[in-house]
Design a protein around this motif. Structure first.
Motif, PDB file in Angstrom:
ATOM      1  N   VAL A  23       6.186  12.814  -3.255  1.00 39.50           N
ATOM      2  CA  VAL A  23       4.854  12.465  -2.762  1.00 39.50           C
ATOM      3  C   VAL A  23       4.849  10.998  -2.352  1.00 39.50           C
ATOM      4  N   ALA A  24       4.343  10.730  -1.175  1.00 37.28           N
ATOM      5  CA  ALA A  24       4.191   9.347  -0.708  1.00 37.28           C
ATOM      6  C   ALA A  24       2.731   9.106  -0.348  1.00 37.28           C
ATOM      7  N   ASN A  25       2.164   8.030  -0.847  1.00 36.94           N
ATOM      8  CA  ASN A  25       0.796   7.617  -0.546  1.00 36.94           C
ATOM      9  C   ASN A  25       0.821   6.292   0.199  1.00 36.94           C
TER      10      ASN A  25
ATOM     11  N   GLY B  81       0.779  -1.233   0.000  1.00 39.82           N
ATOM     12  CA  GLY B  81       0.000   0.000   0.000  1.00 39.82           C
ATOM     13  C   GLY B  81       0.805   1.275   0.000  1.00 39.82           C
ATOM     14  N   LEU B  82       2.143   1.203  -0.072  1.00 42.77           N
ATOM     15  CA  LEU B  82       2.997   2.386  -0.009  1.00 42.77           C
ATOM     16  C   LEU B  82       3.615   2.665  -1.370  1.00 42.77           C
ATOM     17  N   THR B  83       3.363   3.857  -1.906  1.00 40.77           N
ATOM     18  CA  THR B  83       3.878   4.238  -3.213  1.00 40.77           C
ATOM     19  C   THR B  83       4.528   5.611  -3.128  1.00 40.77           C
ATOM     20  N   PHE B  84       5.420   5.880  -4.086  1.00 37.46           N
ATOM     21  CA  PHE B  84       6.177   7.121  -4.108  1.00 37.46           C
ATOM     22  C   PHE B  84       6.163   7.712  -5.513  1.00 37.46           C
ATOM     23  N   ALA B  85       6.323   9.039  -5.585  1.00 34.51           N
ATOM     24  CA  ALA B  85       6.525   9.717  -6.870  1.00 34.51           C
ATOM     25  C   ALA B  85       7.441  10.907  -6.637  1.00 34.51           C
ATOM     26  N   PHE B  86       8.279  11.169  -7.626  1.00 43.11           N
ATOM     27  CA  PHE B  86       9.209  12.287  -7.552  1.00 43.11           C
ATOM     28  C   PHE B  86       9.161  13.047  -8.869  1.00 43.11           C
ATOM     29  N   THR B  87       9.174  14.371  -8.771  1.00 44.01           N
ATOM     30  CA  THR B  87       9.210  15.209  -9.963  1.00 44.01           C
ATOM     31  C   THR B  87      10.212  16.330  -9.755  1.00 44.01           C
TER      32      THR B  87
ATOM     33  N   PHE C 294      -3.582   7.869   3.085  1.00 37.37           N
ATOM     34  CA  PHE C 294      -2.698   8.839   3.720  1.00 37.37           C
ATOM     35  C   PHE C 294      -1.753   9.398   2.661  1.00 37.37           C
ATOM     36  N   GLN C 295      -1.458  10.692   2.764  1.00 37.80           N
ATOM     37  CA  GLN C 295      -0.512  11.289   1.818  1.00 37.80           C
ATOM     38  C   GLN C 295       0.390  12.287   2.532  1.00 37.80           C
ATOM     39  N   VAL C 296       1.668  12.279   2.146  1.00 35.31           N
ATOM     40  CA  VAL C 296       2.657  13.265   2.586  1.00 35.31           C
ATOM     41  C   VAL C 296       3.381  13.764   1.341  1.00 35.31           C
TER      42      VAL C 296
END
Length: 480
Positions: free
Chosen positions: A116-118, A84-90, A132-134
């Protein structure tokens, strides 16, 4: 000086990333629900879909170009996604130059990393309907607007104080199939007063415009700020969504100078300032061959706002016989509308074609520098042969300085015996082309012409008008 100089507001007015940036970040997340999907997951056919053409470019990240161990973090990334933990970077960079007019000519560079982490707790705990998001920023360089342009609106939507700061931190719970609640540290411009088609614009005005950022404390709860808040979303049907939210109304707190320096890391978590409330109705309309969305909304701030012209004794603030203390108003508000539509659809690919969009807003002229705002434009997606992911657009804005603020300028000339130019309006024209150079890599040259920067008067020398400015730049976006 009662008419607040344009430069005083520039850092506070730097706008949060536009819809395009948020969507590009989200689309980099290939292993689970994206950040944008998270905000819309309570309605599979939310009125914000179909996504704009701006969101459809570069749907893969640069990870697709890397060897598999690097792309997957040696298998860690998909393993975490299953939990359930995913990441994105821009990473976005804006080398820009003012080639004529403005305060002075010259170049500047601003860059930003967004992470961004979900976390979806269901795979680990069975907790359904929650997310949840940070998100965080690392901002470096210096924007062009403050020192070179002098405009109310930033010429880059990533301009902000160079720092590393926390952005949004929230949990959203889907209460029913048609109701969701989000609480945490939120930013207004992540969901309100937006059109996805405006996202291709590089200028900050195409995020949250100066009718809000120039008028609200600290520039408003918009990029790069977020504050404690709660947002409720109701989707009674596939074509209608209703949103309402309440925020702490001052992200930096009272003080002088740059508001971002009073909250440089996004960790103030202020809760005792006058609240800011906003509500918006989103209505999908038109047939499948010409889809569009109408958004109607209003916001209200419950703080106190100084009159733009009169002092507490009813005299002009420039009258030497007056009290000199501005008349105070209880609260401020604005009403707005957003309309967009796909006006031409390619027969072989319905997501491509020509998109038209526009926004309009009004605020009371007695307590606001900007009392009327309008923008709009045309975006062309998939119209270049053999370049289906490319997009180009033409956009324009108009921000009117309120009659009360203009009258204060004339009062200053009368009482001081000067011939300073009265502030009138600010308008920005932008032409831009987004080129998909490679998987996960976008290159976007932009040309902006700023008419009457800062309403037309130099904040350093009130007797001198600011010449119109011509700005060139090339944005690079890397998704991972």
């Amino acid at each position: 000086m009662k008419f607040r100089p344009a430069l005083f507001h520039l850092s506070a007015r730097c706008l949060r990333e536009t819809r395009r940036t948020a969507l590009v970040v989200a689309l980099g997340m290939t292993t689970a629900a994206s950040a944008q999907e998270a905000s819309q997951r309570d309605a599979a056919d939310d009125v914000n879909t179909p996504l704009s053409s701006a969101a459809n470019i570069g749907q893969q990240s640069v990870g697709a170009l890397l060897p598999e161990p690097l792309a997957s973090w040696n298998g860690l990334r998909p393993a975490l996604a299953k939990k359930g933990l995913t990441f994105a970077f821009t990473y976005q960079s804006d080398p820009m130059a003012n080639v004529s007019g403005g305060l002075k000519t010259g170049p500047a560079y601003i860059g930003r990393v967004q992470a961004v982490a979900n976390f979806d707790p269901e795979p680990l705990t069975g907790w359904k309907g929650a997310l949840f998001q940070v998100s965080t920023y690392q901002i470096h360089g210096v924007g062009l607007t403050g020192a070179f342009i002098g405009s109310y609106a930033a010429v880059s939507d990533i301009e902000a104080l160079a720092t590393t700061r926390l952005n949004e931190v929230w949990v959203e719970q889907k209460l029913t199939d048609w109701l969701s609640l989000r609480i945490g540290q939120l930013a207004v411009d992540s969901e309100f007063f937006l059109s996805p088609y405006l996202g291709i614009g590089i200028g900050g005005t195409f995020g949250w415009p100066p009718i809000a950022t120039a008028n609200l404390p600290g520039g408003g709860v918009v990029y790069p700020f977020a504050t404690p808040a709660a947002r409720l979303k109701i989707t009674p049907s596939e074509s209608v969504a209703l949103l309402a939210a309440v925020f702490n109304g001052d992200p930096a707190g009272p003080g002088v100078g740059d508001p971002q320096k009073r909250n440089p890391y996004g960790l103030n978590f202020r809760i005792m300032d006058a609240p800011f409330a906003i509500a918006e109705a989103q209505i999908k309309y038109g047939a499948d061959t010409a889809p569009g969305t109408l958004r109607i909304g209003a916001w209200s701030h419950f703080g106190r706002f100084a009159d733009e012209r009169f002092s507490s004794d009813g005299r002009s603030i420039w009258d030497p016989n007056g009290s000199g203390a501005p008349l105070q108003h209880s609260g401020d508000f604005s009403v707005y509308g957003v309309l967009d539509r796909q006006v031409l659809q390619k027969p072989d690919k319905t997501d491509d074609g020509v998109f038209a969009f526009g926004r309009i807003a009004w605020a009371p002229p007695d307590r606001n520098i900007i009392d009327f705002y309008a923008d709009g434009g045309l975006s062309f997606q998939g119209m270049v042969p053999d370049r289906p992911a490319d997009q180009f657009a033409f956009l324009a804005t108009f921000a009117r300085v309120s009659p009360a603020a203009r009258a204060a300028d004339l009062d200053a000339n009368f009482f001081l015996g000067q011939r300073r130019p009265a502030h009138t309006f600010e308008s920005i024209l932008e032409a831009t082309y987004s080129y998909k150079a490679a998987t996960g890599l976008l290159v976007q040259p932009s040309l902006q012409y700023v008419i009457h920067p800062g309403g037309g008067a130099d904040p350093h020398d009130p007797l001198r008008p600011i010449p119109n400015a011509l700005v060139v730049g090339v944005r690079t976006t890397i998704q991972y």
